[in-house]
Scaffold this motif. Structure first.
Motif, PDB file in Angstrom:
ATOM      1  N   VAL A 295      21.467 -17.043   8.581  1.00 13.95           N
ATOM      2  CA  VAL A 295      20.567 -16.501   9.046  1.00 13.95           C
ATOM      3  C   VAL A 295      21.292 -15.578   9.342  1.00 13.95           C
ATOM      4  CG1 VAL A 295      19.851 -16.893  11.583  1.00 13.95           C
ATOM      5  CG2 VAL A 295      19.227 -18.349   9.688  1.00 13.95           C
ATOM      6  N   LEU A 296      23.279 -15.536   9.855  1.00 15.65           N
ATOM      7  CA  LEU A 296      23.420 -14.297  10.454  1.00 15.65           C
ATOM      8  C   LEU A 296      23.689 -13.123   9.460  1.00 15.65           C
ATOM      9  CD1 LEU A 296      26.058 -16.599  13.310  1.00 15.65           C
ATOM     10  CD2 LEU A 296      23.867 -15.190  13.124  1.00 15.65           C
ATOM     11  N   SER A 297      23.899 -13.935   7.824  1.00 16.63           N
ATOM     12  CA  SER A 297      24.091 -12.916   7.109  1.00 16.63           C
ATOM     13  C   SER A 297      23.181 -11.742   7.080  1.00 16.63           C
ATOM     14  CB  SER A 297      24.264 -13.583   5.523  1.00 16.63           C
ATOM     15  OG  SER A 297      24.857 -14.904   5.843  1.00 16.63           O
ATOM     16  N   ALA A 298      21.375 -12.979   7.543  1.00 20.34           N
ATOM     17  CA  ALA A 298      20.704 -11.655   6.944  1.00 20.34           C
ATOM     18  C   ALA A 298      20.300 -10.511   8.309  1.00 20.34           C
ATOM     19  CB  ALA A 298      19.527 -12.721   6.312  1.00 20.34           C
ATOM     20  N   ALA A 299      20.803 -11.519   9.298  1.00 22.80           N
ATOM     21  CA  ALA A 299      21.211 -10.596  10.303  1.00 22.80           C
ATOM     22  C   ALA A 299      21.759  -9.343  10.677  1.00 22.80           C
ATOM     23  CB  ALA A 299      20.521 -11.171  11.527  1.00 22.80           C
ATOM     24  N   ALA A 300      23.280  -9.712   9.932  1.00 19.41           N
ATOM     25  CA  ALA A 300      24.217  -8.476   9.543  1.00 19.41           C
ATOM     26  C   ALA A 300      23.039  -7.131   9.001  1.00 19.41           C
ATOM     27  CB  ALA A 300      25.078  -8.457   9.379  1.00 19.41           C
ATOM     28  N   VAL A 301      22.981  -7.616   7.553  1.00 16.92           N
ATOM     29  CA  VAL A 301      22.109  -6.943   6.956  1.00 16.92           C
ATOM     30  C   VAL A 301      20.771  -6.331   8.148  1.00 16.92           C
ATOM     31  CG1 VAL A 301      20.598  -6.754   5.011  1.00 16.92           C
ATOM     32  CG2 VAL A 301      22.228  -8.012   4.758  1.00 16.92           C
ATOM     33  N   ILE A 302      19.958  -6.690   8.678  1.00 23.09           N
ATOM     34  CA  ILE A 302      19.114  -5.609   9.748  1.00 23.09           C
ATOM     35  C   ILE A 302      19.383  -5.113  10.728  1.00 23.09           C
ATOM     36  CG2 ILE A 302      17.421  -6.028  11.150  1.00 23.09           C
ATOM     37  CD1 ILE A 302      16.799  -8.860   9.555  1.00 23.09           C
ATOM     38  N   VAL A 303      20.525  -5.834  11.253  1.00 27.43           N
ATOM     39  CA  VAL A 303      21.010  -4.697  12.399  1.00 27.43           C
ATOM     40  C   VAL A 303      22.087  -3.598  11.219  1.00 27.43           C
ATOM     41  CG1 VAL A 303      22.853  -4.697  13.888  1.00 27.43           C
ATOM     42  CG2 VAL A 303      21.654  -6.590  13.861  1.00 27.43           C
ATOM     43  N   ALA A 304      23.071  -3.818  10.132  1.00 26.90           N
ATOM     44  CA  ALA A 304      23.150  -2.233  10.009  1.00 26.90           C
ATOM     45  C   ALA A 304      22.236  -1.459   9.373  1.00 26.90           C
ATOM     46  CB  ALA A 304      24.131  -3.056   8.503  1.00 26.90           C
ATOM     47  N   GLY A 305      20.789  -2.095   8.684  1.00 26.44           N
ATOM     48  CA  GLY A 305      20.064  -0.585   8.791  1.00 26.44           C
ATOM     49  C   GLY A 305      20.471  -0.270   7.002  1.00 26.44           C
ATOM     50  N   ARG A 306      19.582   0.547   6.600  1.00 22.34           N
ATOM     51  CA  ARG A 306      19.592   0.998   5.670  1.00 22.34           C
ATOM     52  C   ARG A 306      20.855   1.620   4.951  1.00 22.34           C
ATOM     53  NH1 ARG A 306      15.709   5.706   1.980  1.00 22.34           N
ATOM     54  NH2 ARG A 306      16.705   5.387   0.881  1.00 22.34           N
ATOM     55  N   ALA A 307      22.076   2.317   5.921  1.00 21.74           N
ATOM     56  CA  ALA A 307      23.676   2.595   5.774  1.00 21.74           C
ATOM     57  C   ALA A 307      24.352   1.676   5.295  1.00 21.74           C
ATOM     58  CB  ALA A 307      24.046   3.792   6.753  1.00 21.74           C
ATOM     59  N   GLY A 308      23.604   0.404   5.696  1.00 22.00           N
ATOM     60  CA  GLY A 308      24.945  -0.635   5.758  1.00 22.00           C
ATOM     61  C   GLY A 308      25.019  -0.870   4.867  1.00 22.00           C
ATOM     62  N   ALA A 309      24.553  -1.421   3.713  1.00 26.06           N
ATOM     63  CA  ALA A 309      24.173  -2.056   2.532  1.00 26.06           C
ATOM     64  C   ALA A 309      22.934  -2.001   1.620  1.00 26.06           C
ATOM     65  CB  ALA A 309      24.015  -3.520   2.831  1.00 26.06           C
ATOM     66  N   GLY A 310      21.946  -1.432   1.839  1.00 28.81           N
ATOM     67  CA  GLY A 310      20.891  -0.623   1.012  1.00 28.81           C
ATOM     68  C   GLY A 310      20.568   0.469   0.498  1.00 28.81           C
ATOM     69  N   ASP A 311      21.484   1.432   0.447  1.00 27.30           N
ATOM     70  CA  ASP A 311      22.014   2.538  -0.147  1.00 27.30           C
ATOM     71  C   ASP A 311      22.485   1.597  -1.752  1.00 27.30           C
ATOM     72  OD1 ASP A 311      20.998   4.224   1.169  1.00 27.30           O
ATOM     73  OD2 ASP A 311      23.001   5.332   2.250  1.00 27.30           O
ATOM     74  N   ARG A 312      23.069   1.073  -1.728  1.00 26.30           N
ATOM     75  CA  ARG A 312      23.481   0.775  -3.059  1.00 26.30           C
ATOM     76  C   ARG A 312      22.696  -0.230  -4.088  1.00 26.30           C
ATOM     77  NH1 ARG A 312      30.036   2.664  -2.770  1.00 26.30           N
ATOM     78  NH2 ARG A 312      30.023   4.594  -1.691  1.00 26.30           N
ATOM     79  N   LEU A 313      22.656  -1.052  -3.215  1.00 27.56           N
ATOM     80  CA  LEU A 313      22.019  -2.541  -3.301  1.00 27.56           C
ATOM     81  C   LEU A 313      20.678  -2.507  -3.495  1.00 27.56           C
ATOM     82  CD1 LEU A 313      22.493  -4.500  -5.416  1.00 27.56           C
ATOM     83  CD2 LEU A 313      23.030  -6.010  -3.122  1.00 27.56           C
ATOM     84  N   LEU A 314      20.172  -2.933  -1.789  1.00 22.37           N
ATOM     85  CA  LEU A 314      18.671  -3.170  -1.825  1.00 22.37           C
ATOM     86  C   LEU A 314      17.863  -2.369  -1.703  1.00 22.37           C
ATOM     87  CD1 LEU A 314      20.550  -5.504   1.636  1.00 22.37           C
ATOM     88  CD2 LEU A 314      19.730  -6.292  -0.654  1.00 22.37           C
ATOM     89  N   THR A 315      17.808  -0.705  -2.095  1.00 25.23           N
ATOM     90  CA  THR A 315      17.013  -0.034  -2.121  1.00 25.23           C
ATOM     91  C   THR A 315      16.985   0.712  -3.376  1.00 25.23           C
ATOM     92  OG1 THR A 315      18.127   1.355  -1.369  1.00 25.23           O
ATOM     93  CG2 THR A 315      17.456   0.316   0.742  1.00 25.23           C
ATOM     94  N   THR A 316      17.897  -0.125  -4.320  1.00 22.83           N
ATOM     95  CA  THR A 316      17.764   0.165  -5.729  1.00 22.83           C
ATOM     96  C   THR A 316      15.719   0.043  -5.853  1.00 22.83           C
ATOM     97  OG1 THR A 316      17.981  -1.971  -6.781  1.00 22.83           O
ATOM     98  CG2 THR A 316      19.724  -0.173  -6.547  1.00 22.83           C
ATOM     99  N   ARG A 317      15.840   0.308  -6.879  1.00 19.38           N
ATOM    100  CA  ARG A 317      13.923  -0.026  -7.474  1.00 19.38           C
ATOM    101  C   ARG A 317      13.686  -0.956  -8.021  1.00 19.38           C
ATOM    102  NH1 ARG A 317      12.341   5.071 -11.401  1.00 19.38           N
ATOM    103  NH2 ARG A 317      11.564   6.483  -9.591  1.00 19.38           N
ATOM    104  N   THR A 318      15.211  -1.519  -8.901  1.00 20.21           N
ATOM    105  CA  THR A 318      14.629  -3.514  -9.475  1.00 20.21           C
ATOM    106  C   THR A 318      14.862  -4.229  -7.909  1.00 20.21           C
ATOM    107  OG1 THR A 318      16.082  -3.117 -11.094  1.00 20.21           O
ATOM    108  CG2 THR A 318      16.133  -4.823  -9.861  1.00 20.21           C
ATOM    109  N   ALA A 319      15.865  -3.827  -6.546  1.00 22.67           N
ATOM    110  CA  ALA A 319      15.480  -5.047  -5.924  1.00 22.67           C
ATOM    111  C   ALA A 319      14.530  -4.683  -4.960  1.00 22.67           C
ATOM    112  CB  ALA A 319      16.948  -4.686  -5.095  1.00 22.67           C
TER     113      ALA A 319
END
Length: 693
Positions: A295-319
């Motif tokens: 739960v806290l791991s997911a919350a950390a991703v949400i708080v970090a926002g797109r610049a936190g992790a999404g640019d390289r992994l979670l915002t790829t077309r596959t993801a």
């Protein structure tokens, strides 16, 4: 799971151009300046896809819980509770029925399709021995109460045996649906209370969600420590995850973080999710405080926002695409896995067949997403006050009809119950030399589809014992008038399954039979099933006190336990100590030698290999020694007599799954009530003599 999709409905709670989820009034997560509320959150879609993939991979190849479901719960709270909270904060009216309709319109059609397909697959592809459990759980899944069904079965010893059903994974969707029902009511009530007192609605919602989260988390920790099997499926142990998601939606725009901090949070959250199931044995101690990890791991991703992790992994077309198909992927992967394992006879998937399961589940998810989910998103059910609930429920109707047809067909093929003296189904009576030959073509009874439910049902005259609230005494056999003898059967579920063998003799002789039976608690002064659990010790101590206060003419209980391959049978010291207590009270004891236990279900072996297959017949000498363990002890009281029914359960050479056209076992260690009943002739011959009556 559904999670983020719901954020696209109503009151500007998502970007209709493709975004899932929102940040709350005024700012996009992780930014320094306010932006439009409907700013896209692609990392949330990717997070949902990552959680779904982890669930699938861990189920298929690891056989452990990944924590991905807890991510779904957090996201549901972030999006749904957040949407409702923002509506209330703006002062807009909350349409409770309309909200329910829109939320369940997202859930129900895909769920109905998977349930229909699962019902057909279970009826056609799975063996009859699995039918009963699958029908019960499929019905619970249709009603979105599968979590409570599994919670009850987890603590119900008589229902907890057996392989997983094709609908078992619906426990999490059931919790989600239940929280969807509660969320609009909670927000509406808190908003009304705040406005009535002139209080700030946002502050009131934060306080209320904090209280709910704290109460639920506390309950989760305590319940997991005391009864983890029940707590795992208890909706109350998971509500805090939804509440925390709602809180996050209300406060996340207040976080002003630098890029480096966001990167640490984002990648740390992703790493935490990926490693959760591998590092923690979450299946054995979940949810409790361990649920904080995913739960806290997911919350950390949400708080970090797109610049936190999404640019390289979670915002790829596959993801992003995996996020869009995550709900049907979650629903399809489990029945595909269960059917695959049953058909292959494997306990776990291998590399190749596991890959086939994943590919097939992905294919079904893609088809379902494009042919069911996307078209139905264009169908609006909002505003149709009378017809909307009916329209939402309609996709479940085919699954209900299929279940009804399957249940009716199964009932029609069951056949009559086994009766004492049935010439075609003599059971143990065929082992008596005088028994006439029987029909070799008679169907086995009970039917394999029903055998797992063939428990001895003796619930007549049950009542708590005065002065001993932990005890419940039943009177399954009453005499007409004054009983000639009073017999009390004491012990665990094996003694319960002995009752059908004893009942005919008791009725014939005018005996009254009472029971003090508790699952997993053989009659002993120590805890034989679980040395760390004192519950059975307390229960048996209360039973002895009750027997001392109201002594019967005899107590019938177990003589041995743990009869397995390798000659592991024993008469524990705790058994003998309990007999000594009764002997000191002047109460005679009839101790019954236990039946064998297996590492498989004999009926399923018969089902797989056919009747009479040598693979299913275990050599008697591997299970039962010539001299029972109690015969080797010198501390057995003189008031104890022993009943050994091994010759009625096994032939001289083997212990087979079927004797006299009757299935011997209902699972891997309990005699079926039908077979037990056929041992009544042997009991009638031996028991009066053994008791000196």
């Amino acid at each position: 799971m559904m999670a983020a999709d719901t954020g696209r409905d109503g009151d500007g709670a998502g970007d209709r151009r493709g975004g899932r989820g929102v940040t709350g009034a005024g700012a996009t997560v992780g930014t320094h300046t306010p932006t439009a509320r409907s700013a896209r959150r692609p990392e949330i879609e990717g997070l949902r896809g990552l959680a779904a993939v982890l669930v699938v991979l861990y189920h298929v190849w690891v056989g452990r819980v990944s924590g991905g479901v807890d991510v779904f719960f957090l996201l549901s709270g972030f999006l749904v509770v957040g949407m409702l909270a923002r509506t209330a904060i703006r002062g807009a009216a909350i349409d409770v029925v309309g909200t329910w309709t829109r939320l369940f319109w997202r859930l129900v059609p895909t769920a109905g399709l998977v349930l229909l397909a699962s019902t057909i697959a279970a009826a056609v592809l799975l063996p009859p021995s699995t039918w009963s459990r699958n029908r019960h759980e499929l019905l619970a899944a249709v009603g979105f109460v599968e979590n409570w069904r599994l919670a009850a079965d987890a603590v119900d010893y008589y229902a907890s045996n057996g392989a997983a059903s094709v609908a078992q994974h619906f426990w999490s969707l059931s919790i989600q649906a239940q929280c969807y029902l509660l969320a609009p009511l909670l927000v509406l009530l808190v908003a009304w209370w705040a406005r009535a007192r002139g209080a700030d609605v946002r502050a009131a919602l934060i306080a209320a969600l904090s209280a709910v989260a704290l109460a639920s988390f506390t309950h989760s920790v305590l319940a997991t420590a005391s009864d983890q099997a029940f707590a795992y499926f208890d909706a109350r142990t998971r509500i805090w995850e939804f509440a925390l998601g709602g809180l996050l939606a209300l406060v996340v725009d207040r976080f002003v973080l630098g890029r480096r901090t966001r990167a640490v949070l984002g990648w740390g959250g992703v790493a935490g999710l990926v490693t959760c199931g591998a590092v923690l044995d979450v299946g054995a101690a979940f949810p409790g405080y361990l649920a904080l990890w995913p739960v806290l791991s997911a919350a950390a991703v949400i708080v970090a926002g797109r610049a936190g992790a999404g640019d390289r992994l979670l915002t790829t077309r596959t993801a992003q695409y995996l996020g869009r198909i995550s709900y049907p992927l979650y629903l399809w992967h489990w029945p595909v896995l269960v059917v695959s394992l049953v058909l292959s006879g494997r306990a776990v998937a291998g590399a190749v067949d596991g890959l086939v399961v994943v590919v097939l589940a992905l294919g079904l998810a893609v088809v379902t997403h494009h042919l069911v989910e996307e078209p139905l998103r264009q169908v609006s059910v909002h505003g149709r006050r009378l017809r909307a609930p009916v329209l939402v429920a309609l996709p479940l109707l085919p699954a209900l009809v299929a279940l009804g047809v399957w249940s009716a067909a199964a009932a029609a093929s069951t056949g009559p119950p086994v009766a004492v003296g049935d010439p075609d189904h003599p059971g143990a009576a065929i082992l008596l030399q005088a028994h006439a030959p029987i029909s070799e073509v008679a169907p086995v009874r009970p039917a394999i589809a029903q055998v797992q439910d063939d428990w001895a049902q003796y619930r007549d005259g049950c009542a708590p014992v005065e002065g001993h609230p932990v005890l419940e005494e039943c009177v399954p056999v009453r005499a007409e008038g004054e009983p000639q003898r009073r017999v009390t059967v004491v012990g665990d579920s094996h003694m319960q399954q002995f009752l059908p063998a004893l009942e005919p003799l008791a009725r014939e002789r005018g005996w009254e039979v009472r029971t003090l039976v508790r699952a997993r608690c053989p009659f002993a002064t120590t805890s034989e099933s679980d040395p760390a659990d004192s519950t059975c010790v307390e229960w048996n101590a209360a039973a002895i006190e009750h027997l001392a206060a109201d002594p019967p003419d005899a107590v019938v209980t177990s003589a041995t336990r743990d009869v397995r391959v390798g000659l592991t049978e024993q008469t524990p010291d705790g058994f003998v100590a309990a007999w000594q207590r009764l002997d000191g009270l002047g109460i005679p004891v009839l101790a019954v030698r236990d039946n064998p236990r297996y590492d498989h279900r004999p009926s399923e072996c018969l089902e797989r290999h056919g009747r009479g297959a040598p693979e299913c017949e275990v050599p008697r000498g591997d299970l039962l020694a010539a001299d029972p363990p109690y015969a080797l002890r010198d501390d057995v009281p003189s008031g104890v007599a022993f009943l050994d029914l091994s010759n009625e359960i096994c032939t001289p050479a083997t212990c087979p799954p079927e004797i006299g056209n009757v299935l011997v076992y209902l699972d891997d260690n309990h005699l079926s009530a039908s077979y037990s009943r056929t041992m009544s002739a042997a009991v009638r011959q031996q028991v009066p003599t053994l008791l000196g009556w």
